[in-house]
Write an enzyme that holds these catalytic residues in place. Sequence first.
Site, short mmCIF file in Angstrom:
data_model
loop_
_atom_site.label_atom_id
_atom_site.label_comp_id
_atom_site.label_asym_id
_atom_site.label_seq_id
_atom_site.Cartn_x
_atom_site.Cartn_y
_atom_site.Cartn_z
N HIS A 1 -3.70 6.92 4.36
CA HIS A 1 -4.16 5.65 3.82
C HIS A 1 -5.45 5.27 4.55
O HIS A 1 -5.53 5.39 5.77
CB HIS A 1 -3.07 4.61 4.07
CG HIS A 1 -3.39 3.26 3.53
ND1 HIS A 1 -4.13 3.06 2.40
CD2 HIS A 1 -3.05 2.02 3.98
CE1 HIS A 1 -4.24 1.77 2.17
NE2 HIS A 1 -3.61 1.11 3.11
N CYS B 1 0.82 -1.22 0.00
CA CYS B 1 0.00 0.00 0.00
C CYS B 1 0.85 1.26 0.00
O CYS B 1 0.34 2.35 -0.22
CB CYS B 1 -0.90 0.02 1.22
SG CYS B 1 -1.93 -1.44 1.35
N ASN C 1 -10.21 0.03 1.57
CA ASN C 1 -8.75 0.09 1.44
C ASN C 1 -8.40 -0.21 -0.02
O ASN C 1 -8.59 -1.33 -0.48
CB ASN C 1 -8.14 -0.95 2.38
CG ASN C 1 -6.63 -1.04 2.29
OD1 ASN C 1 -6.02 -0.45 1.39
ND2 ASN C 1 -6.04 -1.77 3.22
#
Length: 307
Positions: free
Chosen positions: A255, A115, A285
Site C-alpha cells: 500500500h 484501504c 494513497n
Amino acid sequence: MPDLRPAGILATGSYTPTRVLTNFDLEKMVDTSDEWIRTRTGIVERRIADEETVTSDLAFLAAEAALADAGMAASDLDAIMVATVTPDMFFPCTASLLQHRLGASVAAFDILVGCTGFVYALAVAREMISSHAYNHILVVGAETLSKITDWEDRSTCVLFGDAAGAAIVGPVPEGRGILGYSLGNDGSNADALKIPAGGSGLPASHETVDQRLHYLAMNGPEVFKFAVRAMIDSSEEAVRKAGVQMTDISLVIPHQANLRIVDAAAKRFHLPSDRFVRNGDRYGNTSAATISSFGAGLSWGSLVLRW
Ligand code: UT7
C-alpha cells in the site's frame, strides 16, 4: 463435495483520471510545501477525478480493461465485488451500479474495509472459487477520495488520489494463485481514521456540514505507528501461511500510503529495495484501489500470490 481447488488472478486492468494535481498546485491551496510533502510522504503528484466523475465510472473502466486482458465478456462472470470507501452513494452498493453498466446479471456486493478492502475482496473471491461455488469473479478496488477530502486540511489533503484497479479471479493450476493470506482488524482504534458524520451515529445536519464532519479525518502519527507494525506482521503471517520464506518473495506490492512505511518494511524484510513496487510518488494513497496492508478499522491484510 469436490476437493478445494486453487484460485488466483487471471487478468488485471486499471484506470486513473488524467488530471494531475502536483505538490506545487497544493502549495497554492493550503499552507504546505513540495519539500514537506516529498520528505514526509514521498508523494510528488496524484490523479484527481473531474467533478462529474464518480467511483463507478473509474471501476467500470478498470473492469473493462481487466475483461479485455482476460479475453472475457461480462457474461462470463459469476460475481462482482467492489472494494471502496467512496461509493457513489450510501446504497445501492457500487457493485450494483457496475453490474448494470457491464450488463452482467450476477451477484454483486461491496466490501468496505478501508484501504484493506481489495485484499479482503481477493481473499473472499479465492474462497468462493476454491469451493467451486463460482468460476470467475471480478474484484475491483475503486476510489474517488478527492470527493471526501477536506481541501482546507493540509494534514490530509496532500495524501490522497483517485484510481481504480480490477482483477479477474478464477481457477488456476495446482501450486499457483493465492497461496495464503492474513487478514485482521482492531476496532479499538477506529477513531484514528474515519468520516465522523453521515452515518447512523451522527446523521447529516446543518451542524455536521458546518463543522466539516463529512470529510475524511485522520490522526496521521497514530495511523503511521500502527501501519508500520501491521504491514510487517501481516506480510510475515501471509508468507508463513503460504508455506514460503520471505526470501522467496520476488515482488512486494505494498500500500502506498507513505513511502516511509514501505522503506521500514523493506528494511525489516531484508529484501533488495528493487523488489518493492513504489508508485506512490505519482499516485499518492489511493486506498482500496491499491494492493494494501492497512487502513481504516484499523484493518490490515496481505496475501501471497504465485503468478
Ligand atoms: O491509507 C490509510 C493509512 N494511512 C496512513 O498510513 C497514513 C499514516 N500517516 C502518515 O503517513 C503521516 O503521519 C503523515 C504523512 C500523515 C504526517 O506525517 P508526520 O511526520 O506524522 O507529521 P505530523 O502529523 O506529526 O506533523 C508534523 C508537523 C506538524 O507541525 P508542528 O505541530 O510540528 O508544528 C504539522 O502541523 O507538520 C505539520 N504538517 C504540515 N506541514 C506542511 C502537517 N501537514 C502538513 C503539510 N504541510 N501538508
